[in-house]
Enzyme design. Structure first.
Site, mmCIF file in Angstrom:
data_model
loop_
_atom_site.group_PDB
_atom_site.id
_atom_site.type_symbol
_atom_site.label_atom_id
_atom_site.label_comp_id
_atom_site.label_asym_id
_atom_site.label_seq_id
_atom_site.Cartn_x
_atom_site.Cartn_y
_atom_site.Cartn_z
ATOM 1 N N GLU A 139 3.724 1.317 2.478
ATOM 2 C CA GLU A 139 4.896 1.037 3.296
ATOM 3 C C GLU A 139 6.151 1.064 2.438
ATOM 4 O OE1 GLU A 139 2.247 -0.731 2.762
ATOM 5 O OE2 GLU A 139 2.600 -2.876 2.590
ATOM 6 N N CYS A 146 0.829 -1.209 0.000
ATOM 7 C CA CYS A 146 0.000 0.000 0.000
ATOM 8 C C CYS A 146 0.863 1.259 0.000
ATOM 9 C CB CYS A 146 -0.911 -0.002 1.207
ATOM 10 S SG CYS A 146 -2.126 -1.311 1.162
#
Lengths: 302, 808
Positions: free
Chosen positions: B454, B452
C-alpha cells in the site's frame, strides 16, 4: 505454414537479453544426446506423459481408429492404426497425451513474437529461431527474419549448419547473430554420433568467418563423446585458424540427460547404441576453457 | 558484520516473544483513577505519559540505539482498551504452536484479576461489535471480508523528513502558536481543537520524558561500570583487571555516555548527526507503537534519503566512517526485529498469522524534486539487509526511470539470495497513483510504500486499510443465489439460481450486484469504526508527526492529516478470473458441461468428477498467460472492483480506494470458501494479490507480467505480484541483468510491485521434513517475508503450489 513444436518465453541462454525462442520441427541430424528429440522428425508426433495420466481412458474411448489401449496403467498406441488425428489429445483432460508440432502461419508466429516487444526493448533481447533445425524451413524462416527485421527486433538463428552454403549465407545475411552448433571435429565420429559427417558444417563455419558474419560457436560438451583433449584442441585450432578468430565467442554447453524423459514420452529409445555419456566435471570444463584461451579464443560455459 | 552486531543479532533472533502485561497494568490503574476526569484526547495523552513515566527502561549490553516497547527485547504489550484478551486467549497465545507468545501463569492470573474486570464492556472491540448490523455479522462470519480494526488500531503510516528537521520542542512551539490563535468566538470546533492540541502537547512531553529516562539509565550504567572498574584498581593505581577487559569497559562507558548525550538532545531537539537521527526516529517509532497498536507498526519511509544528509556531512567532516554508519544502521535494524507484532486472536490471527509487523523500509525512489533518491546510504542499507537477513524490518527497493541500473542490480543481488526481500516498487507508477487521488506532485514523490504494497503520502496521510474482500467467495455466493454454501446462511442478495443464467453476461451482472452489496455493507461498518477511533482512541502522539494535524487541531483519526483515504484490499483476482473463464468457456461457449453439472461438481468438491476438474484445469485459458480471453475477464473484474469501491465517501470528506493485496488472508479465505469453478478444491488457498492462481501461469514470467500489465494499475492504491524462480534462473551475473530487465519491462507497463521467491520445491519439501536445518529459511509470503518454519502448513503449501519458473 511451418511445424512448430514449442515457443518459449523468458529464454535467457539463447543470445543476448531476454529472448523468445521458436522451435522448428525437423532436423537433418540425429544426435544421440539430443535433448529435444521431438524436434527431430518433420512430422507431428504424439507425446505421452505417464505422470500426468489419471487412467480415465477418455482417449481410448475417443479414438476413431481404435489405435489406443490401456495396458498396465499405461496408454499404448498401435502405430499401424494411429493416424495422428489428435482426437485423443483433445479428449485427454490432463494433457498427458499431447501432440508435438503445430502448423503455424507466419502471421500466428509474428503475433507471439510481438507480444514480447516490451521485454525485448528493456532487455536488449530478441527472438531466437532454433529447433529441430530452422534452416530446413527456409521460406518461413526468411519471411520471419524479414518481418522481425522490419520491426527492428534482434534476430538470432541457432543452427547445426547442415545446409547448403547458399541457404546459410542467405540466413546469416538476414539476422544479427548465428548460433553455430559444432559437435565434433572428426568426420567419422561426427557421423557416428549425429548420423552425418561434418564436412558441410565445417565449410559453412569457414564461410561465415570468411565473409565476416557475426556468429557464436556452441559446443555441447559431453564426456565420452567430444570432451576429450584431442577433440577440444582440434576444435580450438580450427576456430583459431579462421579469419576474425580473436573476436570469436565459444559457448560450452555441459551435457545433461533431460533427453531421457522426452524420449520416453515419445515412445522412442534414448541413446540406442548405449554410448556412455556423462556430464563433464567442473575441472574438465575449466580445462576446456583454458585450451581455447591458449589460442586466444574466449570460451564460456553455461 | 562486527562482533557487536553479531551478538545483538543472535539475541534478537534467538529470544522467544513474550507477552508483557506491564502496559496493561499501568493503563488500567490510570484509567481507574482518571476515566471521567478528562476529555478523551487528554485522557489518552495522559495515559501515554503515564506509560512513558512508569514503564521499565531497557538498555542492552552492546546496544548503541536504545529503547524497547516492552521491558526487554521481544516482550510485547497488550492494548486492552482496544481488545482485552481473555485468560483463555492468553493461554492459547502461550501454548499455540506457531506465533507463540509466552506468558507466565502468574501474569495470566494477575491479568484476570486486575485488567480484565475493568475493561469488560469498555473495549473498542465490544463497542464495535455491539453496533454492527446482523447482515454484516453474517457476511463477516461467512468469510466474505475481514475487518482490520477490530483488534488493532488503524495505521499503515510512514513518516516524511520532518523529524530530522524539528524536535519535540519545535512541535510544542507550533502547538502553542495554534492554541493561541484558536477562535472561540467564530469556530464551533475551537474547544475540540483545544483539547486535541493540549493532548498533542502532553504527548510531546511524554516522548521527551521517555528519552530522558534512557539518558538517566545510561548514565547510571556508565557510573556503575566505572565504579566496578575502579574497585579493581589497587591503591597504587595498578589494574588488577585484565587489560583487555579494562579497555572494553572503558569503551562501553564512553558509549553509554554518548547514548545519554544523544537521548538528552533528541527527541527534544532536531538531530545533528546520523546517530541522533536514527535514535530520533526510533523514539518516535516507539512512541507511536506504545500509544496504540496500529496495523503495520510504524515506518521511517525513505530512510536512505533521510539519513543521507547526515552521513554526507559527517563523512566530509571526518567525524564518521562508512563502517561506523553501517554499524549504527545495523543496530537500528535489530531494534525493529526486537518488536514482533502485537498478538492477534481468532479470525484476525488467521488472516495475518505472523510475527512480522510490516515495517517496510523504502530504499531508492525519487526525491521530492523528482531526482534520483539513491545514494551511498542506499547501498549500505542493502549490505545491512544481506548481512543480517532477519525477519524485520522488511525492505523494498524503489525504481523509477531515473534510478541507475547499478542500484537495481545491487538490489537484485540481495533478491538472488532468496530472503524474499527486498521487494521491488515502481516509483513512477505509484506517484501517478497518488496524484490521481489528488495529492500534490511533491507530496506524492515523498510518498512510497508502507506495510505490504500500500502506498501513501508519507508523513501527510492517514491511509487506512479496512480489511480484505474475498472476491471468489462473492462469486460463490452469486452462484448460490445469495446463500453461502459453506455455512448455509443467506449472506448476499437473491440474484437468481445459477442454472437460470442464460448467458455469461447475466451471471456476471448478478456477480456485480452481489459485489456492490457486500462492498457497501463493509464500508458502512468501516465508517462506523473510523468514528469510534476518532472518538475513543485518538492517536495524539502520531498526530504530532503527521502534517497538518497541528495546523487543523485535529487528530490523525479525525481528518487531521493533509490526506485521508480508506482502502478495501481485494483478494483472489486470479481465482475469480479463472472461475469465470471456466464457466464462460466450458458452459456457455464450448458447452462441454452444463451449468447444472458444473455446479453439482463444485458443490461436491469435484468428488467423482476428476475428469471434469482436470479438463477445466488443463483446457481453460487462465489468467497470467498473456492470453486475452482470460486477461480480458481479469480486466473487467478489476474495473468493476474499482467502480464498486472508488469514491465511496469515508468519514473525513474524502473517499475509499481499491487495493489489491492479501497478506496471508488468501489462505484464510481459501479455508472458508468451497470448491471453485476453476477446479480449485474446497479449503485450498485462493490466489494472492494480483498474482495468477497458483500453477495457472504456464507460459513463463514474461507472460505473467504482460497479463498484469493489462490492468490499469494506476487506478489502484497498490497491486501485488509474487513470482517464484528456481535458483538456477539467477545463477550468473548476466542472469541477474535479465531479471532486472524483466522488472523494468513490468514497470514500463505501469506495474506497481513485484517480488520474488528464489527457492526450489525440493528445498521447501526438505525444510518441512527437517525444520531444524532450515531455521534461517526466509520466504516471501505476500508483501512481507517470514520464516518458513514459522508458517503453518497451509501457508507452506500455498508457497509450494506457486508456479516454479525455471529453465533447463
Amino acid at each position: 505454414m511451418s511445424l512448430i513444436f514449442d515457443i518459449k518465453r523468458y529464454s535467457i541462454n539463447d543470445g543476448p537479453g531476454i529472448r523468445l525462442t521458436i522451435f522448428f520441427k525437423g532436423c537433418p541430424l540425429n544426435c544421440i544426446w539430443c535433448h529435444n528429440p521431438e524436434g527431430i522428425s518433420t512430422k507431428r508426433e504424439k507425446l505421452y506423459n505417464r505422470q500426468k495420466c489419471i487412467n480415465c481412458k477418455s482417449c481410448v474411448a475417443k479414438c476413431p481408429n481404435s489405435a489406443l489401449a490401456m495396458e498396465y496403467d499405461d496408454i499404448s498406441t498401435d502405430a499401424n492404426f494411429c493416424i495422428n488425428c489428435g482426437e485423443c489429445t483433445e479428449a485427454c483432460p490432463t494433457g498427458a497425451l499431447g501432440i508435438s508440432g503445430e502448423e503455424l502461419s507466419a502471421e500466428q508466429i509474428m503475433k507471439e513474437i510481438k507480444k514480447e516487444t516490451i521485454v525485448f526493448d528493456q532487455s536488449e533481447g530478441g527472438v531466437t529461431f532454433c529447433g529441430g533445425e530452422p534452416l530446413i524451413h527456409r521460406n518461413m524462416l526468411m519471411e520471419l527474419l524479414d518481418r522481425c527485421g522490419e520491426l527492428r527486433i534482434h534476430r538470432a538463428v541457432d543452427t547445426c549448419l547442415f545446409a547448403s552454403e547458399e541457404v546459410v549465407r542467405e540466413v546469416a545475411g538476414n539476422c544479427e547473430l548465428i548460433l553455430a552448433d559444432l559437435k565434433h571435429m572428426d568426420p567419422q565420429k561426427h557421423k557416428e554420433f549425429t548420423g552425418q559427417t561434418n564436412e558441410l558444417i565445417l565449410s559453412n563455419i569457414r564461410m561465415l568467418a570468411g565473409e565476416g558474419y557475426n556468429f557464436t560457436v556452441r559446443i555441447p560438451l559431453i564426456e565420452g563423446v567430444n570432451a576429450d583433449e584431442e577433440n577440444i584442441k582440434a576444435t580450438a585450432e580450427f576456430l583459431a585458424s579462421l579469419p576474425g578468430a580473436e573476436e570469436r565467442k565459444v559457448e560450452l554447453l555441459p551435457y545433461h540427460n533431460v533427453g531421457i524423459g522426452k524420449h520416453s514420452r515419445l515412445g522412442t529409445k534414448y541413446n540406442p547404441l548405449n554410448i556412455p555419456m556423462n556430464k563433464p566435471s567442473p575441472e574438465k570444463i575449466s580445462r576446456c576453457i583454458s585450451i581455447f584461451k591458449e589460442l586466444e579464443i574466449e570460451a564460456t560455459a553455461k | 558484520m562486527t562482533e557487536r552486531i553479531s551478538k545483538l543479532r543472535k539475541i534478537s533472533v534467538e529470544i522467544e516473544p513474550t507477552l508483557s502485561i506491564e502496559r496493561a497494568l499501568i493503563e488500567t490503574q490510570f484509567y481507574k483513577e482518571n476515566l471521567d476526569k478528562y476529555p478523551v484526547p487528554i485522557l489518552r495523552a495522559l495515559n501515554f505519559l503515564e506509560i512513558c513515566k512508569k514503564k521499565t527502561i531497557y538498555i542492552g549490553e552492546d546496544e548503541l540505539i536504545v529503547g524497547e516497547r516492552g521491558p526487554k527485547p521481544k516482550a510485547v504489550p497488550t492494548f486492552p482498551e482496544l481488545t482485552c484478551h481473555s485468560a483463555e486467549d492468553l493461554n492459547i497465545l502461550n501454548k499455540r504452536e506457531l506465533q507463540r507468545y509466552t506468558i507466565s501463569q502468574e501474569d495470566i492470573k494477575r491479568y484476570e484479576e486486575e485488567v480484565i474486570p475493568f475493561w469488560s464492556g469498555r473495549t473498542q472491540r465490544e463497542r464495535i461489535f455491539s453496533h454492527v448490523p446482523q447482515e454484516w455479522r453474517d457476511a463477516y462470519e461467512s468469510g466474505l471480508f475481514t475487518e482490520f480494526m477490530e483488534q488493532r488500531a488503524p495505521g499503515h503510516t510512514a513518516l516524511d523528513g520532518k523529524i530530522y528537521k524539528f524536535g519535540m520542542l519545535d512541535f510544542k512551539r507550533q502547538i502553542r502558536e495554534h492554541l493561541d490563535s484558536l477562535d472561540f468566538l467564530n469556530d464551533p470546533e475551537a474547544t475540540d481543537k483545544q483539547e486535541q492540541l493540549r493532548a498533542m502537547d502532553i504527548s510531546c512531553d511524554a516522548v521527551i520524558l521517555f528519552a530522558e529516562r534512557h539518558a538517566l539509565l545510561a548514565e547510571k550504567m556508565a557510573a556503575d561500570l566505572q565504579k566496578e572498574l575502579e574497585s579493581k584498581y589497587d591503591a597504587t593505581g595498578n589494574s588488577k583487571a585484565d587489560e583487555s577487559i579494562r579497555r572494553a569497559s572503558d569503551r562501553r562507558i564512553q558509549e553509554l555516555r554518548k547514548i545519554a548525550e544523544v537521548c538528552r538532545w533528541i527527541p527534544a531537539n532536531a538531530p545533528r548527526n546520523l546517530h541522533e537521527a536514527l535514535q530520533m526516529y526510533w523514539f518516535v517509532h516507539l512512541g507511536t507503537i506504545t500509544e496504540l497498536n496500529g496495523w503495520d507498526a510504524m515506518n521511517p519511509g525513505h530512510l536512505d534519503q533521510h539519513l543521507a544528509p547526515f552521513y554526507e556531512k559527517e563523512i566530509a567532516e571526518g567525524t564518521l566512517t562508512r563502517d561506523e554508519a553501517k554499524e549504527l544502521i545495523s543496530c537500528f535494524w535489530i531494534k525493529v526485529n526486537n518488536h514482533p507484532a502485537p498478538p492477534k486472536v481468532g479470525i484476525t490471527a488467521r488472516e495475518s498469522g505472523t510475527y512480522n509487523d510490516f515495517t517496510n523500509i523504502n530504499i531508492g525512489g525519487v526525491k521530492p524534486d523528482g531526482t534520483d533518491g539513491s545514494s551511498e546510504i542506499s547501498y549500505i542499507i542493502l549490505e545491512v539487509i544481506d548481512e543480517l537477513h532477519i525477519l524485520q524490518p522488511g525492505s523494498s527497493i524503489h525504481i523509477s526511470s531515473r534510478t541507475p541500473d547499478r542500484f537495481l542490480l545491487a538490489g537484485c543481488e540481495v533478491i538472488r539470495k532468496g530472503y524474499g526481500y527486498p521487494s521491488v516498487f515502481n516509483a513512477d507508477a505509484y506517484i501517478q497513483e497518488m496524484v490521481r487521488q489528488g495529492k500534490s506532485l511533491q507530496d506524492a514523490r515523498e510518498g512510497g510504500c508502507s506495510g505490504c504494497i500500500e502506498v501513501g503520502a508519507f508523513g501527510k496521510e492517514a491511509y487506512l486499510l479496512t480489511g480484505y474482500l474475498n472476491v471468489p467467495k462473492i462469486l460463490e455466493v452469486t452462484l448460490n443465489n445469495g446463500v453461502d454454501p459453506v455455512g448455509g446462511k443467506q449472506v448476499g442478495l437473491k440474484t437468481g439460481e445459477a442454472a437460470d443464467f442464460k448467458n455469461f453476461d447475466e451471471l456476471y451482472d448478478a456477480f456485480i450486484k452481489q459485489l456492490n452489496y457486500i462492498t457497501d455493507l463493509k464500508i458502512r461498518v468501516s465508517n462506523y469504526i473510523d468514528r469510534m477511533f476518532a472518538k475513543y482512541a485518538p492517536a495524539t502522539f502520531l498526530s504530532v508527526v503527521i502534517e497538518d494535524c497541528i495546523k487543523k487541531g485535529k487528530d490523525y483519526y479525525n481528518g487531521g492529516p493533509r490526506y485521508n483515504t480508506n482502502y478495501i484490499q481485494c483478494t483472489g483476482l486470479g481465482t475469480v478470473t479463472d472461475s469465470l473463464a471456466a464457466i464462460k468457456w466450458h458452459v456457455f461457449e464450448k458447452q462441454t458441461v452444463t451449468m447444472d453439472k458444473l455446479m453439482k461438481a463444485v458443490a461436491n468438491n469435484f468428488s467423482g468428477e476428476e475428469i471434469l476438474r482436470q479438463r477445466i484445469i488443463n483446457k481453460t485459458p487462465f489468467f497470467g498467460n498473456d492470453n486475452d480471453y482470460a486477461d480480458s475477464i481479469a480486466v473487467r473484474v478489476y474495473e468493476d472492483l474499482y467502480r464498486a469501491i472508488e469514491g465511496k465517501p469515508n468519514t473525513k470528506g474524502e473517499s475509499f480506494h481499491l487495493n489489491m493485496l492479501s497478506t496471508t488472508c488468501h489462505v484464510y479465505f481459501g479455508k472458508v470458501t468451497g470448491a471453485t469453478p476453476n477446479g480449485r478444491l474446497a479449503g485450498l488457498s485462493i490466489s494472492d494479490g494480483t498474482s495468477p492462481s497458483q500453477g495457472a501461469d504456464t507460459h513463463g514470467p514474461t507472460a505473467v507480467i504482460k497479463s498484469l500489465g493489462k490492468l490499469d494499475q494506476i487506478k489502484s492504491g497498490g497491486t501485488l505480484l509474487n513470482l517464484r524462480f528456481l535458483p538456477s534462473l539467477v545463477k550468473s551475473n548476466s542472469d541477474l541483468v535479465k531479471l532486472a530487465s524483466l522488472i523494468r519491462s513490468y514497470f514500463s507497463m505501469n506495474g506497481h510491485h513485484i517480488q520474488f521467491n528464489i527457492v526450489d520445491t525440493e528445498t521447501l519439501r526438505d525444510a518441512q521434513k527437517n525444520p531444524g536445518e532450515y531455521r534461517d529459511l526466509l520466504v516471501r509470503m505476500a508483501g512481507y517475508s517470514d520464516y518458513f518454519n514459522d508458517m503453518n502448513r497451509d501457508l507452506q503449501e500455498e508457497i509450494i503450489s506457486r508456479t516454479e519458473n525455471g529453465q533447463l
